[in-house]
Design an enzyme around this catalytic site. Structure first.
Site, PDB file in Angstrom:
ATOM      1  N   SER A 201       0.832  -1.203   0.000  1.00  0.00           N
ATOM      2  CA  SER A 201       0.000   0.000   0.000  1.00  0.00           C
ATOM      3  C   SER A 201       0.868   1.255   0.000  1.00  0.00           C
ATOM      4  CB  SER A 201      -0.957  -0.034   1.188  1.00  0.00           C
ATOM      5  OG  SER A 201      -1.923   0.989   1.086  1.00  0.00           O
ATOM      6  N   ASP A 354      -2.728   6.383  -3.792  1.00  0.00           N
ATOM      7  CA  ASP A 354      -1.515   5.747  -3.271  1.00  0.00           C
ATOM      8  C   ASP A 354      -1.022   4.675  -4.247  1.00  0.00           C
ATOM      9  OD1 ASP A 354      -3.535   3.933  -2.790  1.00  0.00           O
ATOM     10  OD2 ASP A 354      -2.903   3.436  -0.759  1.00  0.00           O
ATOM     11  N   ASP A 356      -0.940   1.408  -4.575  1.00  0.00           N
ATOM     12  CA  ASP A 356      -1.818   0.332  -5.036  1.00  0.00           C
ATOM     13  C   ASP A 356      -3.214   0.835  -5.370  1.00  0.00           C
ATOM     14  OD1 ASP A 356      -2.635   0.817  -2.455  1.00  0.00           O
ATOM     15  OD2 ASP A 356      -2.616  -1.278  -1.809  1.00  0.00           O
ATOM     16  N   ASP A 358      -5.835   2.078  -3.805  1.00  0.00           N
ATOM     17  CA  ASP A 358      -7.085   1.808  -3.105  1.00  0.00           C
ATOM     18  C   ASP A 358      -7.523   3.003  -2.260  1.00  0.00           C
ATOM     19  OD1 ASP A 358      -5.154   1.557  -1.117  1.00  0.00           O
ATOM     20  OD2 ASP A 358      -5.853  -0.398  -0.399  1.00  0.00           O
TER      21      ASP A 358
END
Length: 680
Positions: A201, A354, A356, A358
């Site tokens: 993340s 961010d 990734d 999400d």
């Protein structure tokens, strides 16, 4: 040859002797020594021995303890840990330059490396085989694998696919970095058994992780979580024997077809295309922060007709995230370059995702002409209000079916969303922190549709599934967390930064068309529903001693709770670890270490230890509701000042009490805690 064997034996004896002396001298933990021997015993090459030997010869016992004191535990979300050590050995550095990513990941049982990727994948595949056996399914399990641009993510993804196929599982692997929400979509779209994303993340560049999704496209929850954890944690060696060739799975590379299908669904998030067409003067700045967001968001914004520019310095994959201190859109610093570009271009809004993709953060040009950061609670409330209002205007929702509409939020997310839901007659369902609980709710809503009507649910259009949910189940309007995670449809079962950007940009377009700035629109919402404000903070306590302090704090809050805060009595205490708590739909809330204090004046205080960091987190909530009609602008400004002062005093009281409690013994008197919370 005899001389070489003798030298090897002598080196091995010296190595073992140094390990034994370090354990005896308590420089090296016993568990670390055992894990070193176990890892080297199953090593596929001499890399592990060379890297460990370097650290042993340099007496870097602290580094060895960090790397080996435990085997990285597979938890409910998967794995997460360092993939480059605090000290990078020459063996790990390999042919890479000092300023480049090391050639090999961190060697250790407590690190994200090939050893732990192999363990995790073999355990997951074993569990999927068991599930197929229980259901008498003869077909091979299927896993979809995606990865972000972090160090070693591509290599870990390729290894996971290889291990899965050699253990009898078909693997579908994305041809390049892709986001978490697209993986969630792909699992259901391909009717896979599970999914994996190699990502950490928005963690620092030295971290990586292994996040697992089940066949419903959501992060694993019970009973699957415990089943997978048991399988993975039982594996202690990297070595395994592949199944027979005719039983091995196939590796399939995927990409554009999934992108196109996902983007078609994302387009359905737009509720009023005319608003976007009319907002010709709206200017948007977007940054993917060197992550996966640009893969989908750039073509989607172009397809939808938004006028946007991307921060060029951050519009490429970079596992170092070189232009930011942290690639976290929750932090103001991460948006600095985007805001600078917004000032140059006189843009109305900044959106950032961010690595990734999400989570999404945002800043807007306020009524005073300055760029203003929005909190996760504010972003979520704006989207929740707009989508609810638009769905009623379109006639999708009405008084007759409103009770089937649902807004889902976590317990530590603003109650403004609860007020919006109540005003329109929707249900507001609250869950624990973690989008996996929202994903589980979406799965339940799908299963509530009669079986004969949902046979091909994944293949149905958004209009068709919406009709089924409104007639037979629950219609998901919006869901979100205060930590910048949002979603607006059930075709993704996790927070969706791609979808969040689309939904927020439509809100910004709506404000522009109506001659408002986004903060003015937010003030209109406050004036109607009440002013809700929140203040979140964390106290960090590192190491084993820190963990003891955090545990002491939580225990004291539970056993000797304060009875009054800043002159307002505590009227209710909910202990999520011990109390039997159900949500508004009657579902049991899983047990978690969290305490919620409700005060007579409507203030709320939530306290919970972080599940991933050495922190104790505090969530403070205050609000004022209009007694009649709406707040006027003068009243609202005065209320904002008063509520802010209250939250600041509450935070000061909380941190002051925590500082004392963290070092106090078990004989701390309740009166002391009471006094500390009332003293400010």
């Amino acid at each position: 040859m005899p001389e070489e064997l003798a030298a090897m034996a002598e080196n091995a004896e010296q190595f073992n002797s140094k390990i034994e002396r370090a354990v005896a001298g308590r420089q090296l933990m016993e568990s670390a020594a055992k894990n070193i021997q176990a890892l080297l015993g199953g090593a596929p090459s001499d890399l592990y021995l060379r890297a460990v030997s370097e650290l042993v010869d340099a007496a870097e016992w602290s580094e060895l303890n960090d790397r080996f004191y435990q085997t990285l535990a597979f938890g409910t979300g998967g794995l997460r840990g360092r993939t480059t050590g605090k000290i990078v050995t020459a063996s790990e550095r390999g042919n890479a330059r000092q300023d480049e990513r090391p050639e090999f990941p961190c060697v250790g049982t407590n690190a994200m490396n090939f050893f732990n990727i192999s363990r995790a994948t073999r355990g997951l595949v074993a569990y999927l085989h068991d599930c197929n056996g229980d259901k008498r399914i003869s077909a091979k399990p299927k896993i979809v694998i995606a990865h972000d641009p972090r160090f070693f993510s591509k290599e870990f993804s390729e290894l996971a696919a290889k291990v899965a196929s050699e253990n009898g599982c078909d693997a579908f692997v994305f041809d390049g970095p892709r986001s978490v929400p697209e993986l969630s979509f792909a699992v259901r779209y391909l009717r896979a058994s599970a999914g994996v994303v190699i990502t950490a993340s928005h963690n620092p560049p030295y971290d990586n992780g292994y996040k697992v999704y089940f066949g419903d496209g959501a992060q694993i929850v019970e009973p699957h979580a415990s089943g997978i954890i048991a399988k993975v944690n039982a594996i202690v060696s990297e070595a395994y024997k592949p199944v027979a060739r005719d039983r091995q799975g196939k590796i399939t590379i995927i990409g554009k077809d999934i992108d196109d299908a996902y983007m078609d669904r994302l387009e359905t998030l737009v509720l009023d295309p005319t608003v976007i067409r009319e907002a010709t003067l709206l200017k948007i700045i977007y940054t993917p922060l060197h992550g996966t967001g640009g893969v989908i968001i750039k073509p989607m914004l172009k397809r939808l007709g938004f006028n946007f520019k991307v921060v060029p310095e951050q519009d490429h994959f970079d596992g170092r995230f070189a232009t930011v201190k942290s690639p976290n859109p929750e932090n103001a610093e991460a948006l600095t370059m985007a805001i600078d570009l917004a000032e140059k271009e006189d843009a109305d809004a900044v959106v950032a995702t961010d690595p990734d993709c999400d989570r999404m953060g945002a800043a807007v040009r306020a009524s005073d002409g300055k760029m203003k950061l929005l909190t996760g609670n504010q972003i979520g409330s704006l989207i929740a209000w707009y989508r609810t209002r638009a769905l009623f205007e379109k006639g999708v929702l009405n008084k007759q079916n409103a009770s089937r509409g649902v807004i889902i939020k976590t317990f530590v997310t603003t109650d403004l969303q609860k007020a919006i839901a109540a005003h329109y007659g929707l249900r507001c369902v609250e869950t624990l922190t973690g989008f996996k609980y929202i994903g589980a709710k979406l799965g339940n809503y799908e299963l509530a549709i009669p079986e004969q009507l949902r046979q091909n649910y994944v293949d149905l259009s958004e209009d068709e599934t919406r009709k089924l949910r409104l007639e037979h189940s629950s219609f998901y309007v919006f869901g979100g967390e205060e930590s910048y995670g949002y979603s607006g449809a059930d075709f993704v079962r996790d927070k969706d930064g791609n979808g969040a950007v689309i939904m927020f940009c439509e809100v910004a377009a709506y404000a522009k068309v109506h001659g408002q700035t986004v903060d003015q629109l937010l003030d209109d919402i406050y004036s109607e529903f009440g002013y809700f404000a929140e203040k979140n903070g964390s106290l960090v306590f590192d190491g084993a001693e820190g963990a003891t302090k955090i545990a002491r704090l939580i225990k004291t809050y539970a056993t000797d709770p304060f009875q009054e805060v800043l002159g307002s009595k505590v009227t209710n205490i909910r202990n999520f670890e011990t109390d039997d708590i159900k949500d508004v739909e009657g579902d049991q809330i899983p047990k978690e270490k969290m305490l919620m204090f409700e005060l007579q004046d409507g203030t709320r205080i939530a306290v919970r230890p972080s599940g991933t960091e050495p922190k104790i987190k505090y969530y403070l909530f205050a609000h004022r509701r209009p007694e009649r009609g709406k707040f006027n602008s003068e009243e609202l400004n005065q209320i904002k000042t008063e509520v802010k002062e209250k939250l600041d005093r509450l935070w000061e009281a909380a941190t002051r009490s925590a500082a004392v409690l963290a070092v106090a013994g078990s004989d701390l008197q309740r009166a002391s805690l009471h006094g500390l919370f009332c003293a400010v």
